[in-house]
Design a protein around this motif. Structure first.
Motif, PDB file in Angstrom:
ATOM      1  N   VAL A  47     -15.066 -23.373  20.206  1.00  0.00           N
ATOM      2  CA  VAL A  47     -13.743 -23.943  19.947  1.00  0.00           C
ATOM      3  C   VAL A  47     -12.670 -23.190  20.723  1.00  0.00           C
ATOM      4  CG1 VAL A  47     -11.997 -24.411  18.189  1.00  0.00           C
ATOM      5  CG2 VAL A  47     -14.422 -24.746  17.655  1.00  0.00           C
ATOM      6  N   ALA A  48     -12.606 -21.875  20.533  1.00  0.00           N
ATOM      7  CA  ALA A  48     -11.564 -21.076  21.179  1.00  0.00           C
ATOM      8  C   ALA A  48     -11.950 -19.610  21.118  1.00  0.00           C
ATOM      9  CB  ALA A  48     -10.219 -21.287  20.494  1.00  0.00           C
ATOM     10  N   ALA A  49     -11.368 -18.819  22.024  1.00  0.00           N
ATOM     11  CA  ALA A  49     -11.624 -17.386  22.033  1.00  0.00           C
ATOM     12  C   ALA A  49     -10.383 -16.653  22.522  1.00  0.00           C
ATOM     13  CB  ALA A  49     -12.820 -17.053  22.914  1.00  0.00           C
ATOM     14  N   ILE A  50     -10.332 -15.377  22.166  1.00  0.00           N
ATOM     15  CA  ILE A  50      -9.183 -14.557  22.556  1.00  0.00           C
ATOM     16  C   ILE A  50      -9.643 -13.136  22.821  1.00  0.00           C
ATOM     17  CG2 ILE A  50      -8.641 -14.061  20.114  1.00  0.00           C
ATOM     18  CD1 ILE A  50      -5.652 -14.097  20.946  1.00  0.00           C
ATOM     19  N   VAL A  51      -9.106 -12.553  23.885  1.00  0.00           N
ATOM     20  CA  VAL A  51      -9.324 -11.144  24.180  1.00  0.00           C
ATOM     21  C   VAL A  51      -8.125 -10.651  24.962  1.00  0.00           C
ATOM     22  CG1 VAL A  51     -10.635 -11.617  26.289  1.00  0.00           C
ATOM     23  CG2 VAL A  51     -10.918  -9.427  25.124  1.00  0.00           C
ATOM     24  N   GLY A  52      -7.586  -9.526  24.531  1.00  0.00           N
ATOM     25  CA  GLY A  52      -6.372  -9.039  25.163  1.00  0.00           C
ATOM     26  C   GLY A  52      -5.308 -10.111  25.096  1.00  0.00           C
ATOM     27  N   GLY A  53      -4.722 -10.423  26.226  1.00  0.00           N
ATOM     28  CA  GLY A  53      -3.712 -11.473  26.297  1.00  0.00           C
ATOM     29  C   GLY A  53      -4.244 -12.796  26.770  1.00  0.00           C
ATOM     30  N   SER A  54      -5.554 -12.934  26.840  1.00  0.00           N
ATOM     31  CA  SER A  54      -6.175 -14.155  27.362  1.00  0.00           C
ATOM     32  C   SER A  54      -6.774 -14.996  26.251  1.00  0.00           C
ATOM     33  CB  SER A  54      -7.273 -13.794  28.362  1.00  0.00           C
ATOM     34  OG  SER A  54      -6.747 -13.088  29.464  1.00  0.00           O
ATOM     35  N   THR A  55      -6.642 -16.307  26.423  1.00  0.00           N
ATOM     36  CA  THR A  55      -7.240 -17.242  25.487  1.00  0.00           C
ATOM     37  C   THR A  55      -7.995 -18.318  26.265  1.00  0.00           C
ATOM     38  OG1 THR A  55      -5.234 -18.590  25.456  1.00  0.00           O
ATOM     39  CG2 THR A  55      -5.452 -16.907  23.737  1.00  0.00           C
ATOM     40  N   SER A  56      -8.913 -18.958  25.568  1.00  0.00           N
ATOM     41  CA  SER A  56      -9.666 -20.051  26.158  1.00  0.00           C
ATOM     42  C   SER A  56      -9.933 -21.073  25.069  1.00  0.00           C
ATOM     43  CB  SER A  56     -10.986 -19.533  26.737  1.00  0.00           C
ATOM     44  OG  SER A  56     -11.745 -20.586  27.291  1.00  0.00           O
ATOM     45  N   TYR A  57      -9.898 -22.345  25.439  1.00  0.00           N
ATOM     46  CA  TYR A  57     -10.076 -23.418  24.467  1.00  0.00           C
ATOM     47  C   TYR A  57     -11.080 -24.444  24.982  1.00  0.00           C
ATOM     48  CZ  TYR A  57      -5.766 -21.664  22.401  1.00  0.00           C
ATOM     49  OH  TYR A  57      -4.809 -20.867  21.820  1.00  0.00           O
ATOM     50  N   ALA A  58     -11.794 -25.043  24.050  1.00  0.00           N
ATOM     51  CA  ALA A  58     -12.592 -26.211  24.391  1.00  0.00           C
ATOM     52  C   ALA A  58     -11.646 -27.351  24.761  1.00  0.00           C
ATOM     53  CB  ALA A  58     -13.464 -26.617  23.206  1.00  0.00           C
ATOM     54  N   HIS A  59     -12.093 -28.203  25.651  1.00  0.00           N
ATOM     55  CA  HIS A  59     -11.252 -29.301  26.111  1.00  0.00           C
ATOM     56  C   HIS A  59     -10.825 -30.197  24.946  1.00  0.00           C
ATOM     57  CE1 HIS A  59      -9.700 -32.391  28.803  1.00  0.00           C
ATOM     58  NE2 HIS A  59     -10.399 -33.278  28.124  1.00  0.00           N
ATOM     59  N   SER A  60     -11.716 -30.339  23.987  1.00  0.00           N
ATOM     60  CA  SER A  60     -11.461 -31.264  22.880  1.00  0.00           C
ATOM     61  C   SER A  60     -10.347 -30.799  21.948  1.00  0.00           C
ATOM     62  CB  SER A  60     -12.741 -31.494  22.078  1.00  0.00           C
ATOM     63  OG  SER A  60     -13.219 -30.269  21.554  1.00  0.00           O
ATOM     64  N   VAL A  61     -10.011 -29.510  21.986  1.00  0.00           N
ATOM     65  CA  VAL A  61      -8.984 -29.004  21.069  1.00  0.00           C
ATOM     66  C   VAL A  61      -7.748 -28.492  21.789  1.00  0.00           C
ATOM     67  CG1 VAL A  61     -10.823 -28.332  19.472  1.00  0.00           C
ATOM     68  CG2 VAL A  61      -9.784 -26.591  20.948  1.00  0.00           C
ATOM     69  N   LYS A  62      -7.798 -28.444  23.107  1.00  0.00           N
ATOM     70  CA  LYS A  62      -6.677 -27.898  23.871  1.00  0.00           C
ATOM     71  C   LYS A  62      -5.416 -28.706  23.608  1.00  0.00           C
ATOM     72  CE  LYS A  62      -6.296 -25.540  28.285  1.00  0.00           C
ATOM     73  NZ  LYS A  62      -6.940 -25.321  29.603  1.00  0.00           N
ATOM     74  N   GLY A  63      -4.334 -27.987  23.345  1.00  0.00           N
ATOM     75  CA  GLY A  63      -3.073 -28.641  23.044  1.00  0.00           C
ATOM     76  C   GLY A  63      -2.866 -28.930  21.570  1.00  0.00           C
ATOM     77  N   ARG A  64      -3.937 -28.839  20.782  1.00  0.00           N
ATOM     78  CA  ARG A  64      -3.831 -29.074  19.336  1.00  0.00           C
ATOM     79  C   ARG A  64      -4.093 -27.797  18.538  1.00  0.00           C
ATOM     80  NH1 ARG A  64      -7.440 -32.247  16.887  1.00  0.00           N
ATOM     81  NH2 ARG A  64      -9.110 -31.842  18.390  1.00  0.00           N
ATOM     82  N   PHE A  65      -4.968 -26.947  19.025  1.00  0.00           N
ATOM     83  CA  PHE A  65      -5.332 -25.715  18.328  1.00  0.00           C
ATOM     84  C   PHE A  65      -4.743 -24.517  19.061  1.00  0.00           C
ATOM     85  CE2 PHE A  65      -9.649 -27.206  16.328  1.00  0.00           C
ATOM     86  CZ  PHE A  65      -9.004 -28.320  15.798  1.00  0.00           C
ATOM     87  N   THR A  66      -4.407 -23.483  18.296  1.00  0.00           N
ATOM     88  CA  THR A  66      -3.908 -22.237  18.867  1.00  0.00           C
ATOM     89  C   THR A  66      -4.618 -21.057  18.210  1.00  0.00           C
ATOM     90  OG1 THR A  66      -1.721 -23.205  19.250  1.00  0.00           O
ATOM     91  CG2 THR A  66      -1.895 -20.811  19.318  1.00  0.00           C
ATOM     92  N   ILE A  67      -5.228 -20.229  19.034  1.00  0.00           N
ATOM     93  CA  ILE A  67      -5.893 -19.032  18.537  1.00  0.00           C
ATOM     94  C   ILE A  67      -4.957 -17.846  18.702  1.00  0.00           C
ATOM     95  CG2 ILE A  67      -7.013 -18.518  20.754  1.00  0.00           C
ATOM     96  CD1 ILE A  67      -9.462 -17.541  19.157  1.00  0.00           C
ATOM     97  N   SER A  68      -4.963 -16.953  17.733  1.00  0.00           N
ATOM     98  CA  SER A  68      -4.118 -15.763  17.808  1.00  0.00           C
ATOM     99  C   SER A  68      -4.780 -14.650  17.001  1.00  0.00           C
ATOM    100  CB  SER A  68      -2.718 -16.062  17.269  1.00  0.00           C
ATOM    101  OG  SER A  68      -2.765 -16.426  15.904  1.00  0.00           O
ATOM    102  N   ARG A  69      -4.241 -13.470  17.129  1.00  0.00           N
ATOM    103  CA  ARG A  69      -4.781 -12.344  16.375  1.00  0.00           C
ATOM    104  C   ARG A  69      -3.653 -11.383  16.035  1.00  0.00           C
ATOM    105  NH1 ARG A  69      -9.113  -9.950  20.387  1.00  0.00           N
ATOM    106  NH2 ARG A  69      -9.588  -8.603  18.604  1.00  0.00           N
ATOM    107  N   ASP A  70      -3.827 -10.691  14.934  1.00  0.00           N
ATOM    108  CA  ASP A  70      -2.897  -9.649  14.497  1.00  0.00           C
ATOM    109  C   ASP A  70      -3.720  -8.386  14.354  1.00  0.00           C
ATOM    110  OD1 ASP A  70      -1.239  -7.894  13.135  1.00  0.00           O
ATOM    111  OD2 ASP A  70      -0.294  -9.481  11.954  1.00  0.00           O
ATOM    112  N   ASN A  71      -3.663  -7.527  15.352  1.00  0.00           N
ATOM    113  CA  ASN A  71      -4.499  -6.328  15.323  1.00  0.00           C
ATOM    114  C   ASN A  71      -4.105  -5.389  14.184  1.00  0.00           C
ATOM    115  OD1 ASN A  71      -6.110  -7.101  17.494  1.00  0.00           O
ATOM    116  ND2 ASN A  71      -4.703  -6.209  18.993  1.00  0.00           N
ATOM    117  N   ALA A  72      -2.853  -5.394  13.809  1.00  0.00           N
ATOM    118  CA  ALA A  72      -2.419  -4.541  12.702  1.00  0.00           C
ATOM    119  C   ALA A  72      -3.087  -4.958  11.396  1.00  0.00           C
ATOM    120  CB  ALA A  72      -0.911  -4.593  12.572  1.00  0.00           C
ATOM    121  N   LYS A  73      -3.347  -6.257  11.253  1.00  0.00           N
ATOM    122  CA  LYS A  73      -4.006  -6.771  10.045  1.00  0.00           C
ATOM    123  C   LYS A  73      -5.507  -6.946  10.265  1.00  0.00           C
ATOM    124  CE  LYS A  73       0.050  -9.186   8.269  1.00  0.00           C
ATOM    125  NZ  LYS A  73       0.613 -10.484   7.823  1.00  0.00           N
ATOM    126  N   ASN A  74      -5.981  -6.669  11.486  1.00  0.00           N
ATOM    127  CA  ASN A  74      -7.409  -6.826  11.797  1.00  0.00           C
ATOM    128  C   ASN A  74      -7.878  -8.250  11.493  1.00  0.00           C
ATOM    129  OD1 ASN A  74      -9.258  -5.128  13.066  1.00  0.00           O
ATOM    130  ND2 ASN A  74     -10.402  -4.751  11.184  1.00  0.00           N
TER     131      ASN A  74
END
Length: 122
Positions: A47-74
């Motif tokens: 579906v989606a992945a994130i590392v550092g400042g980079s993200t990647s999305y499956a074509h089927s969800v691009k523009g509708r889904f957003t992946i993010s992370r909060d390292n302070a909250k793990n």
């Protein structure tokens, strides 16, 4: 590390949900983190992945889904908007330590959460 996915539920088409993946046991700030899903009778799908400042999305969800992370909250998130019936699946979070490469194969990831069910009614 243990991953705990949450936030799934029943939503009407066009609605939104936010999934969370809370990590415990160690910090995952240097992990590549991803979401996969598996619909009934289908293979596991990236579906989606994130590392550092980079993200990647499956074509089927691009523009509708957003992946993010909060390292302070793990914790990692997946904001899902404009949901469609085809998004119905069990959603899993996954991680791989000490990597800055995003891979769409489920074989790449070492750590998995238990899954959370998302059901979209049409």
């Amino acid at each position: 590390v243990q991953l705990q996915a949450s936030g799934g539920g029943l939503v009407q088409a066009g609605g939104s949900l936010r999934l969370s993946c809370a990590a415990s046991g160690r910090a995952v700030s240097n992990y590549v983190m991803a979401w996969f899903r598996q619909a009934p009778g289908k293979d596991c799908e990236f579906v989606a992945a994130i590392v550092g400042g980079s993200t990647s999305y499956a074509h089927s969800v691009k523009g509708r889904f957003t992946i993010s992370r909060d390292n302070a909250k793990n914790t990692m998130y997946l904001q899902m908007n404009n949901l469609e019936a085809e998004d119905t699946a069990v959603y899993y979070c996954a991680g791989r330590p000490y990597s800055y490469r995003i891979d769409t194969s489920d074989q790449w990831y070492d750590n998995w959460g238990q899954g959370t069910l998302v059901t979209v009614s049409s």
